[in-house]
Design a protein around this motif. Structure first.
Motif, PDB file in Angstrom:
ATOM      1  N   ASP A 157       0.830  -1.212   0.000  1.00  0.00           N
ATOM      2  CA  ASP A 157       0.000   0.000   0.000  1.00  0.00           C
ATOM      3  C   ASP A 157       0.865   1.263   0.000  1.00  0.00           C
ATOM      4  O   ASP A 157       0.600   2.211  -0.751  1.00  0.00           O
ATOM      5  N   ARG A 158       1.902   1.275   0.837  1.00  0.00           N
ATOM      6  CA  ARG A 158       2.789   2.454   0.903  1.00  0.00           C
ATOM      7  C   ARG A 158       3.506   2.670  -0.434  1.00  0.00           C
ATOM      8  O   ARG A 158       3.619   3.789  -0.917  1.00  0.00           O
ATOM      9  N   GLU A 164      -0.498  -2.902 -11.040  1.00  0.00           N
ATOM     10  CA  GLU A 164       0.566  -2.257 -11.826  1.00  0.00           C
ATOM     11  C   GLU A 164       1.916  -2.385 -11.130  1.00  0.00           C
ATOM     12  O   GLU A 164       2.932  -2.681 -11.771  1.00  0.00           O
ATOM     13  N   CYS A 201       2.467   1.707  -3.376  1.00  0.00           N
ATOM     14  CA  CYS A 201       1.469   2.148  -4.355  1.00  0.00           C
ATOM     15  C   CYS A 201       1.205   3.640  -4.197  1.00  0.00           C
ATOM     16  O   CYS A 201       1.087   4.373  -5.192  1.00  0.00           O
ATOM     17  N   SER A 202       1.123   4.079  -2.969  1.00  0.00           N
ATOM     18  CA  SER A 202       0.899   5.498  -2.710  1.00  0.00           C
ATOM     19  C   SER A 202       2.091   6.323  -3.177  1.00  0.00           C
ATOM     20  O   SER A 202       1.940   7.379  -3.807  1.00  0.00           O
ATOM     21  N   THR A 203       3.298   5.857  -2.880  1.00  0.00           N
ATOM     22  CA  THR A 203       4.515   6.575  -3.259  1.00  0.00           C
ATOM     23  C   THR A 203       4.641   6.700  -4.776  1.00  0.00           C
ATOM     24  O   THR A 203       4.960   7.761  -5.303  1.00  0.00           O
ATOM     25  N   TYR A 204       4.393   5.603  -5.484  1.00  0.00           N
ATOM     26  CA  TYR A 204       4.587   5.584  -6.942  1.00  0.00           C
ATOM     27  C   TYR A 204       3.306   5.829  -7.732  1.00  0.00           C
ATOM     28  O   TYR A 204       3.320   5.756  -8.964  1.00  0.00           O
ATOM     29  N   LYS A 205       2.206   6.104  -7.010  1.00  0.00           N
ATOM     30  CA  LYS A 205       0.918   6.400  -7.645  1.00  0.00           C
ATOM     31  C   LYS A 205       0.560   5.319  -8.674  1.00  0.00           C
ATOM     32  O   LYS A 205       0.337   5.593  -9.855  1.00  0.00           O
ATOM     33  N   ALA A 206       0.547   4.090  -8.193  1.00  0.00           N
ATOM     34  CA  ALA A 206       0.225   2.946  -9.050  1.00  0.00           C
ATOM     35  C   ALA A 206      -0.705   2.011  -8.282  1.00  0.00           C
ATOM     36  O   ALA A 206      -0.730   2.001  -7.053  1.00  0.00           O
ATOM     37  N   SER A 207      -1.450   1.244  -9.032  1.00  0.00           N
ATOM     38  CA  SER A 207      -2.312   0.243  -8.388  1.00  0.00           C
ATOM     39  C   SER A 207      -1.447  -0.944  -7.967  1.00  0.00           C
ATOM     40  O   SER A 207      -0.306  -1.087  -8.413  1.00  0.00           O
ATOM     41  N   LYS A 208      -2.010  -1.794  -7.110  1.00  0.00           N
ATOM     42  CA  LYS A 208      -1.267  -2.974  -6.670  1.00  0.00           C
ATOM     43  C   LYS A 208      -0.944  -3.874  -7.864  1.00  0.00           C
ATOM     44  O   LYS A 208       0.137  -4.460  -7.944  1.00  0.00           O
TER      45      LYS A 208
END
Length: 115
Positions: free
Chosen positions: A17-18, A29, A20-27
């Protein structure tokens, strides 16, 4: 495109989750990108020292390249420069001696003509 389900630990899920948030991607992706990364680089994700060894290998290659350039290019260039400087300094010393001699000779001729 079809999907599959995988089981991961809660801590790993939170880490995902962290990321995904950092790289602005879905799990989905991010998981695909991680798989591609490990496949393309050949890095073993279970061996964190693998990256360190690759960095050390690249560092050693760079040092080797620099030493080769120094030996093959820089040192001969410095030797040529030193030789040219020595030759120039010798030429200037000879010219100074020649000019001084010519001035003394001219002064002697002028002195003789005055007598």
């Amino acid at each position: 495109m079809s999907y599959k389900t995988i089981r991961i630990y809660n801590e790993t899920f939170d880490g995902l989750d962290r990321l995904c948030s950092t790289y602005k991607a879905s799990k989905t992706e991010l998981t695909a990108a991680m798989c591609e990364y490990f496949i393309n680089t050949g890095i073993d994700p279970n061996d964190p020292s693998d990256v360190t060894s690759e960095v050390k290998k690249l560092k050693n290659q760079l040092i080797s390249f620099i030493r080769t350039q120094e030996k093959d290019k820089l040192n001969p260039l410095i030797k040529k420069q030193d030789l040219l400087i020595d030759r120039f300094m010798n030429y200037m010393e000879e010219e100074t001696v020649n000019k001084k001699f010519m001035m003394e000779l001219a002064q002697a001729i002028v002195d003789k003509l005055k007598k």
